[in-house]
Design a protein around this motif. Structure first.
Motif, PDB file in Angstrom:
ATOM      1  N   ALA A  23       0.846  -1.188   0.000  1.00  0.00           N
ATOM      2  CA  ALA A  23       0.000   0.000   0.000  1.00  0.00           C
ATOM      3  C   ALA A  23       0.879   1.234   0.000  1.00  0.00           C
ATOM      4  CB  ALA A  23      -0.897  -0.001   1.228  1.00  0.00           C
ATOM      5  N   ALA A  24       0.538   2.177  -0.868  1.00  0.00           N
ATOM      6  CA  ALA A  24       1.332   3.393  -1.003  1.00  0.00           C
ATOM      7  C   ALA A  24       0.517   4.611  -0.606  1.00  0.00           C
ATOM      8  CB  ALA A  24       1.817   3.540  -2.433  1.00  0.00           C
ATOM      9  N   SER A  25       1.204   5.579  -0.076  1.00  0.00           N
ATOM     10  CA  SER A  25       0.584   6.877   0.192  1.00  0.00           C
ATOM     11  C   SER A  25       1.440   7.946  -0.469  1.00  0.00           C
ATOM     12  CB  SER A  25       0.473   7.127   1.697  1.00  0.00           C
ATOM     13  OG  SER A  25       1.762   7.140   2.299  1.00  0.00           O
ATOM     14  N   GLY A  26       0.813   9.040  -0.820  1.00  0.00           N
ATOM     15  CA  GLY A  26       1.536  10.088  -1.531  1.00  0.00           C
ATOM     16  C   GLY A  26       0.888  10.343  -2.870  1.00  0.00           C
ATOM     17  N   ARG A  27       0.929  11.589  -3.286  1.00  0.00           N
ATOM     18  CA  ARG A  27       0.220  11.980  -4.495  1.00  0.00           C
ATOM     19  C   ARG A  27       0.909  11.550  -5.772  1.00  0.00           C
ATOM     20  NH1 ARG A  27      -0.690  18.238  -3.936  1.00  0.00           N
ATOM     21  NH2 ARG A  27       1.521  18.093  -3.354  1.00  0.00           N
ATOM     22  N   SER A  28       2.190  11.164  -5.699  1.00  0.00           N
ATOM     23  CA  SER A  28       2.963  10.892  -6.907  1.00  0.00           C
ATOM     24  C   SER A  28       2.941   9.422  -7.315  1.00  0.00           C
ATOM     25  CB  SER A  28       4.414  11.324  -6.690  1.00  0.00           C
ATOM     26  OG  SER A  28       4.489  12.680  -6.328  1.00  0.00           O
ATOM     27  N   PHE A  29       2.063   8.635  -6.736  1.00  0.00           N
ATOM     28  CA  PHE A  29       2.065   7.183  -6.960  1.00  0.00           C
ATOM     29  C   PHE A  29       2.066   6.833  -8.431  1.00  0.00           C
ATOM     30  CE2 PHE A  29       1.419   2.858  -5.794  1.00  0.00           C
ATOM     31  CZ  PHE A  29       0.541   2.325  -6.719  1.00  0.00           C
ATOM     32  N   VAL A  30       1.227   7.473  -9.216  1.00  0.00           N
ATOM     33  CA  VAL A  30       1.083   7.086 -10.624  1.00  0.00           C
ATOM     34  C   VAL A  30       2.297   7.466 -11.459  1.00  0.00           C
ATOM     35  CG1 VAL A  30      -1.427   7.137 -10.547  1.00  0.00           C
ATOM     36  CG2 VAL A  30      -0.149   9.208 -11.171  1.00  0.00           C
ATOM     37  N   ASN A  31       3.203   8.265 -10.924  1.00  0.00           N
ATOM     38  CA  ASN A  31       4.383   8.668 -11.673  1.00  0.00           C
ATOM     39  C   ASN A  31       5.531   7.669 -11.576  1.00  0.00           C
ATOM     40  OD1 ASN A  31       3.080  11.044 -12.372  1.00  0.00           O
ATOM     41  ND2 ASN A  31       3.885  12.158 -10.615  1.00  0.00           N
ATOM     42  N   TYR A  32       5.376   6.652 -10.730  1.00  0.00           N
ATOM     43  CA  TYR A  32       6.467   5.735 -10.464  1.00  0.00           C
ATOM     44  C   TYR A  32       6.189   4.340 -11.025  1.00  0.00           C
ATOM     45  CZ  TYR A  32       8.204   9.079  -7.006  1.00  0.00           C
ATOM     46  OH  TYR A  32       8.699  10.189  -6.374  1.00  0.00           O
ATOM     47  N   ALA A  33       7.261   3.699 -11.470  1.00  0.00           N
ATOM     48  CA  ALA A  33       7.209   2.254 -11.648  1.00  0.00           C
ATOM     49  C   ALA A  33       7.385   1.631 -10.256  1.00  0.00           C
ATOM     50  CB  ALA A  33       8.320   1.786 -12.582  1.00  0.00           C
ATOM     51  N   LEU A  34       6.848   0.442 -10.076  1.00  0.00           N
ATOM     52  CA  LEU A  34       6.899  -0.220  -8.774  1.00  0.00           C
ATOM     53  C   LEU A  34       7.547  -1.579  -8.915  1.00  0.00           C
ATOM     54  CD1 LEU A  34       3.342   0.791  -7.744  1.00  0.00           C
ATOM     55  CD2 LEU A  34       5.373   1.373  -6.451  1.00  0.00           C
ATOM     56  N   GLY A  35       8.473  -1.856  -8.038  1.00  0.00           N
ATOM     57  CA  GLY A  35       9.182  -3.124  -8.102  1.00  0.00           C
ATOM     58  C   GLY A  35       9.106  -3.895  -6.804  1.00  0.00           C
ATOM     59  N   TRP A  36       9.322  -5.191  -6.917  1.00  0.00           N
ATOM     60  CA  TRP A  36       9.484  -6.073  -5.755  1.00  0.00           C
ATOM     61  C   TRP A  36      10.911  -6.602  -5.769  1.00  0.00           C
ATOM     62  CZ3 TRP A  36       6.143  -6.780  -1.788  1.00  0.00           C
ATOM     63  CH2 TRP A  36       4.818  -6.420  -1.978  1.00  0.00           C
ATOM     64  N   PHE A  37      11.525  -6.561  -4.609  1.00  0.00           N
ATOM     65  CA  PHE A  37      12.850  -7.128  -4.393  1.00  0.00           C
ATOM     66  C   PHE A  37      12.772  -8.081  -3.212  1.00  0.00           C
ATOM     67  CE2 PHE A  37      15.739  -4.596  -7.069  1.00  0.00           C
ATOM     68  CZ  PHE A  37      14.879  -3.606  -7.488  1.00  0.00           C
ATOM     69  N   ARG A  38      13.782  -8.912  -3.063  1.00  0.00           N
ATOM     70  CA  ARG A  38      13.830  -9.799  -1.904  1.00  0.00           C
ATOM     71  C   ARG A  38      15.262  -9.937  -1.406  1.00  0.00           C
ATOM     72  NH1 ARG A  38      12.159 -15.485  -4.940  1.00  0.00           N
ATOM     73  NH2 ARG A  38      14.128 -15.786  -6.087  1.00  0.00           N
ATOM     74  N   GLN A  39      15.357 -10.189  -0.123  1.00  0.00           N
ATOM     75  CA  GLN A  39      16.660 -10.384   0.502  1.00  0.00           C
ATOM     76  C   GLN A  39      16.610 -11.683   1.279  1.00  0.00           C
ATOM     77  OE1 GLN A  39      18.003  -7.025   2.792  1.00  0.00           O
ATOM     78  NE2 GLN A  39      20.098  -7.805   2.931  1.00  0.00           N
ATOM     79  N   ALA A  40      17.363 -12.658   0.796  1.00  0.00           N
ATOM     80  CA  ALA A  40      17.367 -13.984   1.397  1.00  0.00           C
ATOM     81  C   ALA A  40      18.229 -13.996   2.663  1.00  0.00           C
ATOM     82  CB  ALA A  40      17.884 -15.002   0.397  1.00  0.00           C
ATOM     83  N   PRO A  41      18.007 -14.959   3.552  1.00  0.00           N
ATOM     84  CA  PRO A  41      18.817 -15.050   4.780  1.00  0.00           C
ATOM     85  C   PRO A  41      20.293 -15.162   4.455  1.00  0.00           C
ATOM     86  CG  PRO A  41      16.936 -16.517   4.894  1.00  0.00           C
ATOM     87  CD  PRO A  41      16.964 -15.981   3.499  1.00  0.00           C
ATOM     88  N   GLY A  42      21.112 -14.364   5.142  1.00  0.00           N
ATOM     89  CA  GLY A  42      22.545 -14.424   4.947  1.00  0.00           C
ATOM     90  C   GLY A  42      23.063 -13.674   3.728  1.00  0.00           C
ATOM     91  N   LYS A  43      22.175 -13.125   2.932  1.00  0.00           N
ATOM     92  CA  LYS A  43      22.580 -12.376   1.737  1.00  0.00           C
ATOM     93  C   LYS A  43      22.566 -10.879   2.059  1.00  0.00           C
ATOM     94  CE  LYS A  43      22.667 -15.727  -1.488  1.00  0.00           C
ATOM     95  NZ  LYS A  43      21.652 -15.857  -2.527  1.00  0.00           N
ATOM     96  N   GLU A  44      23.550 -10.177   1.557  1.00  0.00           N
ATOM     97  CA  GLU A  44      23.643  -8.743   1.820  1.00  0.00           C
ATOM     98  C   GLU A  44      22.838  -7.930   0.819  1.00  0.00           C
ATOM     99  OE1 GLU A  44      28.069  -8.491   3.932  1.00  0.00           O
ATOM    100  OE2 GLU A  44      27.567  -7.279   2.169  1.00  0.00           O
TER     101      GLU A  44
END
Length: 124
Positions: A23-44
């Motif tokens: 969920a996002a807040s802020g008026r500029s939401f539609v101006n951005y691309a949105l990504g998902w990232f992940r950080q596995a255990p032990g990974k920097e």
């Protein structure tokens, strides 16, 4: 400015499914691309998972999740989703959503705003 809050993580058996929401807040939401990232255990480093452009009409996935995960967004609700199917133990990680002004960018250094993350654990 954009604030992001992820939800939907949890513990699931291999082969199962989860749906993450951001969920996002802020008026500029539609101006951005949105990504998902992940950080596995032990990974920097945070690993790119998927990204959707500002309109939702263009998506890009990491090879490791292609065909199993689906990213989508609802600009009216200011939400981005990650539908995860056929989960594997190697999908275990903290999942983050983030915004970028660069369409379908996969480099975490180009993302400006980040959520706090949601834990996904896949048991074998």
């Amino acid at each position: 400015q954009v604030q992001l809050v992820e939800s939907g993580g949890g513990l699931v058996q291999a082969g199962g499914s989860l749906r993450l929401s951001c969920a996002a807040s802020g008026r500029s939401f539609v101006n951005y691309a949105l990504g998902w990232f992940r950080q596995a255990p032990g990974k920097e480093e945070r690993e790119f998972v998927a990204v959707v452009n500002f309109s939702g009409g263009r998506t890009y996935y990491a090879e490791s999740v292609k065909g199993r995960f689906t990213i989508s967004r609802d600009n009216a609700e200011k939400r981005v989703y990650l539908e995860m199917n056929s989960l594997k133990p190697e999908d275990t990680a903290v999942y983050y959503c983030a915004t970028t002004a660069l369409s379908t960018n996969t480099d975490s250094r180009d993302y400006d705003y980040w959520g706090q993350g949601t834990q996904v654990t896949v048991s074998s």
